[in-house]
Design a protein around this motif. Structure first.
Motif, PDB file in Angstrom:
ATOM      1  N   SER A  74      13.634  -0.439  -8.192  1.00 48.93           N
ATOM      2  CA  SER A  74      14.105  -1.430  -7.279  1.00 48.93           C
ATOM      3  C   SER A  74      13.269  -2.232  -6.315  1.00 48.93           C
ATOM      4  CB  SER A  74      15.280  -0.746  -6.537  1.00 48.93           C
ATOM      5  OG  SER A  74      16.208  -0.161  -7.672  1.00 48.93           O
ATOM      6  N   LEU A  75      12.495  -1.115  -5.757  1.00 48.98           N
ATOM      7  CA  LEU A  75      11.743  -1.998  -4.342  1.00 48.98           C
ATOM      8  C   LEU A  75      10.222  -2.140  -4.881  1.00 48.98           C
ATOM      9  CD1 LEU A  75      13.607  -0.343  -1.286  1.00 48.98           C
ATOM     10  CD2 LEU A  75      14.276  -2.260  -2.863  1.00 48.98           C
ATOM     11  N   LEU A  76       9.643  -1.238  -5.369  1.00 47.90           N
ATOM     12  CA  LEU A  76       8.069  -1.499  -5.701  1.00 47.90           C
ATOM     13  C   LEU A  76       7.772  -1.593  -7.048  1.00 47.90           C
ATOM     14  CD1 LEU A  76       7.172   1.361  -3.375  1.00 47.90           C
ATOM     15  CD2 LEU A  76       6.730  -1.032  -2.806  1.00 47.90           C
ATOM     16  N   GLY A  77       8.774  -1.486  -8.171  1.00 46.06           N
ATOM     17  CA  GLY A  77       8.486  -1.630  -9.569  1.00 46.06           C
ATOM     18  C   GLY A  77       7.976  -0.359  -9.875  1.00 46.06           C
ATOM     19  N   THR A  78       8.113   0.115 -11.359  1.00 46.59           N
ATOM     20  CA  THR A  78       8.054   1.393 -11.855  1.00 46.59           C
ATOM     21  C   THR A  78       6.705   1.777 -11.661  1.00 46.59           C
ATOM     22  OG1 THR A  78       9.866   0.624 -13.728  1.00 46.59           O
ATOM     23  CG2 THR A  78       8.434   2.686 -14.206  1.00 46.59           C
ATOM     24  N   GLU A  79       5.714   1.000 -11.841  1.00 45.60           N
ATOM     25  CA  GLU A  79       4.608   1.508 -11.533  1.00 45.60           C
ATOM     26  C   GLU A  79       4.005   1.569 -10.139  1.00 45.60           C
ATOM     27  OE1 GLU A  79       2.930   2.351 -14.574  1.00 45.60           O
ATOM     28  OE2 GLU A  79       4.374   1.568 -15.840  1.00 45.60           O
ATOM     29  N   GLY A  80       4.740   1.224  -9.542  1.00 38.89           N
ATOM     30  CA  GLY A  80       4.651   1.127  -7.869  1.00 38.89           C
ATOM     31  C   GLY A  80       3.511   0.019  -7.362  1.00 38.89           C
ATOM     32  N   LEU A  81       3.354   0.119  -6.108  1.00 39.33           N
ATOM     33  CA  LEU A  81       2.648  -0.928  -5.415  1.00 39.33           C
ATOM     34  C   LEU A  81       1.141  -0.939  -5.866  1.00 39.33           C
ATOM     35  CD1 LEU A  81       2.806  -3.630  -3.480  1.00 39.33           C
ATOM     36  CD2 LEU A  81       2.041  -1.804  -1.712  1.00 39.33           C
ATOM     37  N   SER A  82       0.580  -2.055  -6.429  1.00 35.20           N
ATOM     38  CA  SER A  82      -0.815  -2.000  -6.491  1.00 35.20           C
ATOM     39  C   SER A  82      -1.511  -3.415  -6.544  1.00 35.20           C
ATOM     40  CB  SER A  82      -1.174  -1.339  -8.076  1.00 35.20           C
ATOM     41  OG  SER A  82      -0.833  -2.287  -9.079  1.00 35.20           O
ATOM     42  N   GLY A  83      -2.851  -3.651  -6.517  1.00 37.43           N
ATOM     43  CA  GLY A  83      -3.239  -4.841  -6.470  1.00 37.43           C
ATOM     44  C   GLY A  83      -4.582  -4.823  -6.107  1.00 37.43           C
TER      45      GLY A  83
END
Lengths: 298, 429
Positions: B156-165
């Motif tokens: 919901s808040l960071l996306g299934t794969e989590g925060l990245s970039g």
């Protein structure tokens, strides 16, 4: 006023002396290394050990708190031969300690000092948990102890060249005590010369070599693969009439299969320690060999 | 895309084979990076049709099903193939590259980063494209997740794969006998599939939002870990600060082309804060058994503008104008899980996801919320042939999803298989 000044100066002086004598922060992976480092470094080392003596050395829990210890290390001694591959590299990466990063001067791989046996010609995981460098449990042979001790001595000297004589003296008196012990161990192993042994995991190959014994079978079908009933039956069939001396279990694998095999094949079993501090009575490196050699030759 | 991957793989393998052939005087294979391949497959049984699954949502939390490699379509699926390469660049840097091929997603570079090895005093620097180290779950790749799917609050808040970039991270480890680590990250902050953060601009009807100045996403975290004998504790606290330029579409129900989504509303907030706490406790029973407890709480505060389509009465939607309102919105949720490894080869676990009732104020007016409690229960049982192959069975009861504005509890049975070959991966804590 004068008194205060004197006290401050004295405190500064004492603390500077203490600082100069601050022990070397040594980190080792296994308890047996801790025992040897303490013999050679004595009061000049402060040793932290990553693994516990009761853990499977291949599957040490990578506790995050270990990162803090690695972060402060002046030197790190490892067993090598990929025994630490599953837990040490990520901890080292997190610790960001330039002294002990892979390739740095103060990461000392002691397996480089000894001659490894059972080096597989072809490496494939279909053969189980094989180590391309050879069998990593070399320290269980007391004959490899001098090489390990010298490696540790040289490492400590590299960190603190000023204490060279101290470390050399401790090392040679340690090895002198070892020579006395070795005679006893040699004669004990002599008693079982040429025997056949069954072991759970490929832990005692170096010991078997010392005793000129052959490893007749392993309870694990392949390294790291738990035994099956079928495999145990095959061993029983194979061992029939072969006069196998002993079945060797160890402190961290299950002993059920060992006992079952012992009962059905009518071969006595013995449970050996794989490291210092695996059993209460195995307090240091000498009692490790005392127990291994003693129980095996009983 | 698939073909490129196959060609790359063939080139790599043939390169290695060539390098290993004896008559090559310039053998370089000792310099080949460590390589590992991970393959993941699943069998899924669910009480919802695949087409309907696509349209599930969690009101005020998740506007559409998240982008994930972990397939949940019914039947047998190939989830992904991950290729990880790593090697020292020189005495100063290590390079890691992790790419994934997943059907329907093509090839994605998940991470490419360099880690420094020369910084003194316990500092570390990571540069490149990488997963943030905030929280407990975020930095983990799918193959080391404890369950088949990621926690709902992450979806919901960071996306299934989590925060990245793309960005950099600076860490500092304190010289103490336990773990005390501080980290801060700076990310570009623009992404193709934004969940909470996006610094790119957008046009919604007649309203245009300019992109924020970049880099636009900042994180900070502290982690500590200590142990008392066989009792190990790991605690973390994290915060993310960034720009939220988000356009939410809604799908036209019943239409053939699901692609024809229509912008429904948009959000623009400049100081979105997401913070979290995590706690892990692990009790080591013996060489192969442990019991662990893990919990993580995440909360996001959006304070900015909401843009709604103001239907001016004409049938032509292109005449719509954006209606600007003040938006204040807090979304929070957590997951707690217990794992028990009771044998060298067996592990079982249970997880509870829970979403708190959001606090939403539009033009200072509180929005009435649904009464439904939002939770999901998952249980799993794993069998490890060795540490390189794993079979997992999981059951989910998901009471968070809505279908056509009505709560629709979803049940799933998942059987998944994971294989890892190549260089030895690390055991995770």
């Amino acid at each position: 006023m004068k008194n205060i000044l004197l006290t401050v100066l004295l405190t500064l002086f004492i603390s500077s002396v203490l600082l100069a004598e601050e022990p070397i922060k040594v980190v080792v992976t296994y308890p047996y290394l801790e025992s040897i480092v303490k013999e050679i470094g004595k009061e000049k080392v402060d040793v932290s050990t990553l693994a516990k003596g009761t853990e499977d050395p291949h599957f040490v829990v990578p506790k995050p708190s270990l990162i803090g210890r690695l972060r402060q290390a002046d030197i790190l001694f490892i067993n090598g031969a990929s025994l630490e591959i599953g837990f040490l590299p990520p901890l080292l990466k997190q610790a960001n300690n330039t002294k002990i990063n892979p390739g740095a001067d103060y990461l000392i791989d002691l397996s480089k000092r000894v001659e490894l046996i059972d080096k597989p010609e072809n490496v494939s995981r279909s053969e189980g948990d094989v180590h391309p460098e050879g069998n990593p449990h070399y320290y269980l042979s007391y004959n490899n102890l001098p090489k390990i001790a010298e490696g540790i001595r040289d490492g400590l000297i590299k960190v603190r060249p000023g204490s060279k004589e101290f470390f050399e003296k401790n090392c040679s008196s340690f090895l002198k005590r070892y020579e006395e012990k070795k005679e006893k161990w040699d004669s004990l192993l002599g008693k079982i010369n040429g025997c056949k042994l069954i072991q759970y995991h490929r832990l005692f190959n170096y010991v078997a070599k010392d005793a000129k014994c052959t490893i007749f079978a392993e309870i694990e079908p392949k390294p790291g693969i738990p035994p099956t009933a079928k495999h145990l039956e095959e061993i029983i069939k194979k061992a029939n009439g072969q006069s196998v001396l002993k079945i060797i279990g160890d402190d961290y694998h299950e002993t059920k299969s060992v006992k079952r095999l012992s009962e059905e094949a009518k071969i006595p079993y013995v449970i050996l320690p794989h490291d210092v501090k695996s059993f209460d009575e195995v307090k240091d490196i000498f009692s490790l060999y005392d127990t291994v050699v003693g129980r095996l030759s009983e | 895309m698939k073909r490129i991957f196959v060609v790359l793989l063939i080139l790599l393998v043939s390169g290695i084979l060539y390098a290993q052939s004896n008559d090559n005087p310039f053998i370089q294979n000792k310099f080949n990076p460590d390589m590992s391949l991970i393959a993941d497959f699943a069998f899924v049984s669910s009480d919802i049709r695949d087409e309907s699954r696509e349209r599930l949502e969690i009101p005020e939390f998740m506007h559409h099903m998240p982008h994930s490699h972990m397939n949940k379509n019914r039947g047998i699926t190939f989830n992904y193939l991950e290729l990880a390469l790593s090697a020292p660049v020189d005495p100063y840097f290590d390079l890691v590259a992790i790419s994934t091929y997943a059907p329907g997603h093509g090839i994605e570079i998940e991470e490419v980063y360099a880690d420094t090895k020369f910084l003194p005093y316990g500092f570390g620097l990571r540069l490149g494209l990488f997963k943030s180290d905030i929280g407990r779950q975020n930095s983990k790749h799918a193959h080391i997740w404890d369950f088949y799917d990621s926690p709902v609050i992450y979806d919901s808040l960071l996306g299934t794969e989590g925060l990245s970039g793309a960005g950099f991270r600076l860490t500092y480890t304190f010289p103490v006998d336990f773990l005390l680590q501080l980290g801060t990250e700076v990310f570009q902050g623009s992404t193709d599939e934004p969940v909470s953060f996006n610094a790119d601009g957008f046009t919604f009807l007649d309203k245009t939002i300019e992109p924020a100045s970049k880099p636009a996403l900042f994180t900070g975290y502290i982690k500590t870990s200590f142990d008392f004998g066989d009792h190990i504790f790991l605690l973390g606290s994290s915060v993310i600060y960034g720009q939220s330029n988000l356009v939410h579409s809604h799908h036209h129900h019943g239409e053939e082309e699901a692609e024809e989504s229509h912008p429904d509303h948009a959000v623009s907030a400049s100081g979105t804060i997401l913070y979290g706490f995590d706690l892990t406790y692990k009790y080591i029973v013996d060489a192969y058994r442990y019991l662990s407890f893990e919990g993580e709480y995440l909360s996001r505060i959006i304070d900015g503008n909401l843009y709604l389509a103001n239907d001016n009465g004409t049938a032509d939607e292109s005449d719509d104008v954006a209606l600007e309102k003040k938006l204040y919105k807090t979304n929070s949720g957590l997951y707690v899980q217990t794992l028990f490894k009771f044998d060298k080869r067996w592990r079982t676990g249970i997880r509870l996801d829970y979403l708190f009732e959001p606090d939403i104020r539009i033009d200072e007016q509180s929005l009435e919320q649904e009464d439904e409690k939002l939770y999901k229960l998952s249980c799993m049982l794993e069998y490890y042939f060795t540490e390189f192959s794993r079979l997992r069975f999981q059951y989910n009861y998901d009471h968070t999803k809505y279908f056509e504005e009505r709560m629709l509890p979803v049940q799933e049975f998942i059987l998944s298989l994971n294989f890892a070959v190549g260089s030895h991966g690390a055991h995770s804590f």
